[in-house]
Design a protein around this motif. Structure first.
Motif, PDB file in Angstrom:
ATOM      1  N   SER A   1     -49.066 -56.802  16.392  1.00 11.12           N
ATOM      2  CA  SER A   1     -47.819 -57.470  16.015  1.00 11.12           C
ATOM      3  C   SER A   1     -47.416 -57.043  14.604  1.00 11.12           C
ATOM      4  O   SER A   1     -48.043 -56.165  14.004  1.00 11.12           O
ATOM      5  CB  SER A   1     -47.999 -58.988  16.067  1.00 11.12           C
TER       6      SER A   1
ATOM      7  N   VAL B   1     -44.548 -61.995  16.642  1.00  8.59           N
ATOM      8  CA  VAL B   1     -44.824 -62.951  17.712  1.00  8.59           C
ATOM      9  C   VAL B   1     -43.970 -64.179  17.408  1.00  8.59           C
ATOM     10  O   VAL B   1     -44.181 -64.857  16.397  1.00  8.59           O
ATOM     11  CB  VAL B   1     -46.312 -63.332  17.767  1.00  8.59           C
ATOM     12  N   VAL B   2     -43.011 -64.501  18.273  1.00  3.44           N
ATOM     13  CA  VAL B   2     -42.047 -65.551  17.939  1.00  3.44           C
ATOM     14  C   VAL B   2     -42.265 -66.864  18.687  1.00  3.44           C
ATOM     15  O   VAL B   2     -41.811 -67.919  18.242  1.00  3.44           O
ATOM     16  CB  VAL B   2     -40.599 -65.048  18.184  1.00  3.44           C
ATOM     17  N   ASP B   3     -42.935 -66.825  19.841  1.00  5.25           N
ATOM     18  CA  ASP B   3     -43.171 -68.087  20.560  1.00  5.25           C
ATOM     19  C   ASP B   3     -44.384 -67.964  21.477  1.00  5.25           C
ATOM     20  O   ASP B   3     -44.978 -66.898  21.639  1.00  5.25           O
ATOM     21  CB  ASP B   3     -41.940 -68.528  21.356  1.00  5.25           C
ATOM     22  N   ARG B   4     -44.759 -69.084  22.096  1.00  6.57           N
ATOM     23  CA  ARG B   4     -45.966 -69.156  22.922  1.00  6.57           C
ATOM     24  C   ARG B   4     -45.868 -68.345  24.211  1.00  6.57           C
ATOM     25  O   ARG B   4     -46.878 -68.067  24.838  1.00  6.57           O
ATOM     26  CB  ARG B   4     -46.262 -70.618  23.277  1.00  6.57           C
ATOM     27  N   SER B   5     -44.660 -67.986  24.615  1.00  3.91           N
ATOM     28  CA  SER B   5     -44.511 -67.215  25.843  1.00  3.91           C
ATOM     29  C   SER B   5     -44.969 -65.770  25.668  1.00  3.91           C
ATOM     30  O   SER B   5     -45.233 -65.075  26.653  1.00  3.91           O
ATOM     31  CB  SER B   5     -43.052 -67.234  26.305  1.00  3.91           C
ATOM     32  N   ASP B   6     -45.100 -65.348  24.420  1.00  6.80           N
ATOM     33  CA  ASP B   6     -45.570 -63.996  24.132  1.00  6.80           C
ATOM     34  C   ASP B   6     -47.075 -63.939  24.399  1.00  6.80           C
ATOM     35  O   ASP B   6     -47.840 -64.745  23.854  1.00  6.80           O
ATOM     36  CB  ASP B   6     -45.278 -63.657  22.668  1.00  6.80           C
TER      37      ASP B   6
ATOM     38  N   TRP C   1     -49.575 -64.359  21.631  1.00  6.42           N
ATOM     39  CA  TRP C   1     -49.851 -65.667  21.034  1.00  6.42           C
ATOM     40  C   TRP C   1     -51.270 -66.112  21.396  1.00  6.42           C
ATOM     41  O   TRP C   1     -52.063 -66.509  20.527  1.00  6.42           O
ATOM     42  CB  TRP C   1     -48.826 -66.678  21.534  1.00  6.42           C
ATOM     43  N   ASN C   2     -51.617 -66.080  22.670  1.00  7.36           N
ATOM     44  CA  ASN C   2     -52.974 -66.447  23.099  1.00  7.36           C
ATOM     45  C   ASN C   2     -54.012 -65.472  22.571  1.00  7.36           C
ATOM     46  O   ASN C   2     -55.157 -65.852  22.285  1.00  7.36           O
ATOM     47  CB  ASN C   2     -53.042 -66.514  24.626  1.00  7.36           C
TER      48      ASN C   2
END
Length: 300
Positions: free
Chosen positions: A49, A114-119, A122-123
């Motif tokens: 990222s 990385v802008v949100d949890r759907s990416d 993120w995990n």
């Protein structure tokens, strides 16, 4: 391990030996605490990222690329660094520092933010943070707690035989007496039990150091004595285990074990020892002449 390279890529292991090892980049070294600041490295470069840099195999001297995660960093003990497998230059260190401070970076980043949890990344970041935390927990906790007590390493009390060892022991006693006087060191009460060892006492008499040994006995702190006096034939290793158990039971997170050098030019050192979960992990003493590698000994 005697030489720590800032910018070195190391295989790091956990203090409990049950956690998987990981590759880390050393970005700072504190000689006082024998701890290093590290940034986590990952072979999963596709998850990079805007907080990461890709280190090419060519620049690190490997056959594969690594992801340097500027936002996943922490602190670990020098003894956790198993071996150095590569190194990077100062420009990469500066770029990682700039990423953490959100400054301009003179190097391409590994990917978009990385802008949100759907990416999916993120995990990945959460997993990476947990992976590093398992490696850095002991060091970080102790650096914050700061609960330490300086006491004698039983192995420092083995009877010297050569002129060099005799001189080193005399210097060791002077350092301990000075530390007790300043309130920075403690002589454990179980040390008096060694007086019951006739062979050890005779060995000190033969080399003219019996009075020095008696001086340490007089300085012994009875609050450190065990509830049950150890047998006279207890080994130095058993006394060492007893000392760390007593320190742990008293609420200390670690000991500074005062040891003596076998080299007259080697200074007296205070070596950190962990008391996590009833274990002792000791950093070996370095001889100024032999440059011997530090050893790790674990007593369950």
């Amino acid at each position: 391990m005697t030489d720590i390279e800032i910018g070195g890529i190391y295989r790091a292991v956990a203090m409990d030996r049950d956690t998987s090892a990981a590759l880390v980049l050393v970005t700072d070294f504190d000689k006082t605490t024998q701890s290093v600041t590290v940034t986590l490295l990952s072979p999963d470069v596709e998850f990079g990222s805007s907080a990461d840099l890709v280190l090419s195999g060519e620049e690190i001297g490997r056959t594969y690329d690594l992801l340097a995660e500027s936002d996943i960093f922490g602190y670990m003990w020098v003894v956790q660094l198993d071996r150095c497998i590569g190194r990077i230059d100062a420009q990469v260190l500066e770029a990682l520092s700039a990423l953490r401070d959100e400054d301009v970076v003179e190097r391409p980043v590994a990917g978009p933010p990385v802008v949100d949890r759907s990416d999916p990344r993120w995990n990945f970041k959460i997993h990476e943070l947990k992976r590093l935390q398992r490696l850095t927990t002991d060091c970080t906790r102790e650096l914050i707690d700061g609960w330490r007590v300086a006491s004698i390493d039983p192995n420092a009390l083995r009877a010297p035989s050569t002129e060099v060892e005799i001189a080193a022991f005399e210097e060791f006693v002077v350092e301990v007496v000075d530390g007790v006087g300043h309130g920075t060191a403690r002589v454990p009460g179980w040390l008096v039990d060694i007086a019951l060892d006739d062979e050890l006492v005779e060995a000190y008499r033969r080399v003219g150091l019996y009075n020095s040994l008696r001086l340490l006995w007089r300085l012994a702190d009875p609050t450190d004595a065990a509830p049950v006096t150890p047998a006279a034939d207890s080994s130095m290793e058993q006394f060492q285990v007893l000392q760390v158990e007593l320190a742990s039971a008293s609420g200390h997170s670690s000991l500074w074990l005062l040891g003596r050098a076998t080299d007259i030019r080697g200074s007296i050192e205070a070596r950190p020892a962990r008391t996590r979960d009833g274990r002792l992990v000791q950093i070996g003493l370095i001889s100024a002449s032999t440059r011997a590698k530090q050893s790790r000994r674990v007593y369950a």
